[in-house]
Design an enzyme around this catalytic site. Structure first.
Site, short mmCIF file in Angstrom:
data_model
loop_
_atom_site.label_atom_id
_atom_site.label_comp_id
_atom_site.label_asym_id
_atom_site.label_seq_id
_atom_site.Cartn_x
_atom_site.Cartn_y
_atom_site.Cartn_z
N GLY A 137 -13.51 58.74 38.15
CA GLY A 137 -14.23 59.17 36.96
C GLY A 137 -14.95 58.09 36.18
O GLY A 137 -15.64 58.39 35.21
N ASP A 138 -14.83 56.82 36.61
CA ASP A 138 -15.47 55.75 35.82
C ASP A 138 -15.79 54.53 36.70
O ASP A 138 -15.50 53.40 36.32
CB ASP A 138 -14.57 55.35 34.66
N LEU A 139 -16.39 54.79 37.86
CA LEU A 139 -16.77 53.66 38.73
C LEU A 139 -18.05 53.03 38.20
O LEU A 139 -19.12 53.12 38.81
CB LEU A 139 -16.94 54.15 40.17
#
Length: 378
Positions: free
Chosen positions: A230-232
Site C-alpha cells: 500500500g505504500d511502495l
C-alpha cells in the site's frame, strides 16, 4: 469518531519523545545499551536511528549494531492487533527472501510493546518496535532506469503474491474499512477539501473523485482481492549498486520499508500506487507506467477490467497524497518539508495526465509493456 476526526486526531497525537527518552526506551524495553540516537523523518509516528554499544557483557555480541525505533502515534496504538499483524508480515516476507527488516524482541520476548507515559494531564500509550536498520539509498535519490522500474513493478507483484500465503490469527485487522490511504476510499477525500484553496487544484481533485465514483467504484467487485503493502513509494524502497550480466552498472532493490499502510485491497491497487510514486522524481513521468506495469504483469497479468482502471487509480493516488499532505501541513506546519515532498511535482504530473487523457496515456503504457515481449510471461 468520524473519519475526519480520526485523521485529525492521528496527526495531533504524533509522539514527541526526546533523544534521551528514546534511548531510555530502547534500554528498558529491549535491554540494549544505546550509544547514540538520531531522529528520522516520519509522517505521524516517530522514528529514531539507534546505534547499539556492543560490549563483552552483551548477550548477543555479534548481532546488529544499528536499529530503527518506531513509536506509533496514540491513535494507531489503540489498534495493537493491526500493528502486530503488520510486524509479523515483515518477518514472514523476510523469511520468504525479501529484503525487509528483522524485529528485535522485547525483554518479555514479544515483537511489540505498549508503553504508557504520563504527560501530566493524561496517560498516553504508544506501541513501540525495534527493527534492524536497513542500509541503502532511497530510490528517490537516483535517476531510475527502465530496468529498475521494471524490477520495482515485479517486486510489487511478488509482495502481493507472497502475501497470499500469509496467515495470522488477527489478519482480519487488515480489513480497514475507513482507512484513508486505501484506494477504495478515495471519496473520503471530500472531508478534507478545505485544506486546499478554491482554485484549479481543488477542481482537479473534485473531478477525479467524480470519475472514481462513476468508473472505479462500480467495478470493485471485478477486481481480484489481496493484501497490499500500500505504500511502495520512492522513499520506502532502498537500492544498492549492482552490475548486470553484461557488466553494465545499475541498481537493485536492497530494502523495503514501512508496512504501516498494509490493508486488504486489490492487485491493481498495488501496481497503480507503485506507478504513481515512481513518477514523482522522474524527468519523463508519463513513460514510467509502462515499465512498472510490464514488471508487475510478468508475475500477475491484469484482467481487461483491471487494466482499464489503472489510469484513474494512479490519478486517485495522486489525489490522496496531495490532499492529505495539505491537511497534515495544517496540523503539523513544522513538518512541512517532509509532508510536501510529493506536492513538489505531484500537482504538475496529475494535471499532465488529465490533460493528455486516459486513452493517450494508456497507449504509451501498454505499448511500453508490450515492448518487453517474452519477459512479460516469465
Amino acid at each position: 469518531m468520524s473519519c475526519g476526526d480520526e485523521q485529525q486526531s492521528r496527526a495531533l497525537t504524533k509522539p514527541t519523545f526526546s533523544d534521551v527518552h528514546a534511548s531510555a526506551l530502547v534500554e528498558s524495553v529491549f535491554g540494549l545499551k544505546v550509544s547514540k540516537v538520531q531522529p528520522l523523518p516520519s509522517y505521524d509516528d516517530q522514528n529514531f536511528h539507534v546505534y547499539i554499544s556492543r560490549t563483552k557483557d552483551t548477550s548477543a555480541p555479534d548481532g546488529p549494531t544499528e536499529y530503527v525505533l518506531k513509536i506509533s502515534n496514540t491513535e494507531s496504538s489503540k489498534t495493537p492487533d493491526l500493528i502486530e499483524v503488520q510486524s509479523h508480515s515483515i518477518l514472514f516476507l523476510r523469511a520468504a527472501g525479501f529484503p525487509t527488516a528483522s524485529m528485535c524482541r522485547t525483554k518479555g520476548d514479544n515483537i511489540t510493546s505498549l508503553v504508557s507515559v504520563d504527560s501530566g494531564s493524561e496517560i498516553k500509550s504508544y506501541v513501540v518496535r525495534l527493527m534492524t536498520y536497513l542500509p541503502g539509498r532511497r530510490i528517490a535519490e537516483v535517476s531510475v532506469s527502465p530496468r529498475l522500474l521494471y524490477d520495482v513493478g515485479r517486486l510489487a507483484a511478488r509482495l502481493d503474491k507472497t502475501l497470499e500465503t500469509f496467515h495470522h490469527p488477527k489478519v482480519s485487522s487488515l480489513r480497514r474499512e475507513n482507512f484513508i490511504w486505501n484506494l477504495k476510499n478515495v471519496p473520503l477525500l471530500e472531508k478534507y477539501l478545505d485544506a486546499l484553496d478554491r482554485n484549479r487544484n481543488r477542481e482537479i481533485i473534485q473531478q477525479v473523485i467524480r470519475l472514481f465514483k462513476d468508473e472505479v467504484m462500480t467495478k470493485l467487485n471485478h477486481f481480484r482481492e489481496c493484501i497490499n503493502h500500500g505504500d511502495l513509494n520512492d522513499h520506502n524502497i532502498l537500492i544498492e549498486p549492482s552490475k548486470s550480466a553484461t557488466g553494465d552498472a545499475g541498481y537493485q532493490v536492497s530494502g523495503i520499508l514501512d508496512f504501516d499502510d498494509m490493508s486488504y485491497g486489490y492487485y491493481v491497487f498495488e501496481v497503480a500506487i507503485t506507478i504513481m510514486y515512481m513518477m514523482i522524481e522522474s524527468e519523463s513521468p508519463i513513460q514510467v507506467g509502462g515499465h512498472v506495469l510490464a514488471g508487475f504483469e510478468s508475475l500477475i497479468p491484469l484482467t481487461a477490467v483491471e487494466r482499464g482502471a489503472v489510469f484513474l487509480l494512479v490519478c486517485s493516488r495522486f489525489c490522496q497524497s496531495l490532499v492529505m499532505a495539505a491537511h497534515a501541513c495544517q496540523l503539523q506546519p513544522e513538518n512541512k518539508d517532509y509532508l510536501m515532498v510529493t506536492a513538489k511535482t505531484g500537482w504538475k504530473h496529475l494535471e499532465l495526465m488529465l490533460d493528455m487523457g486516459q486513452k493517450a496515456v494508456e497507449e504509451i503504457w501498454f505499448e511500453t509493456a508490450r515492448s518487453y515481449g517474452s519477459e512479460v510471461s516469465l
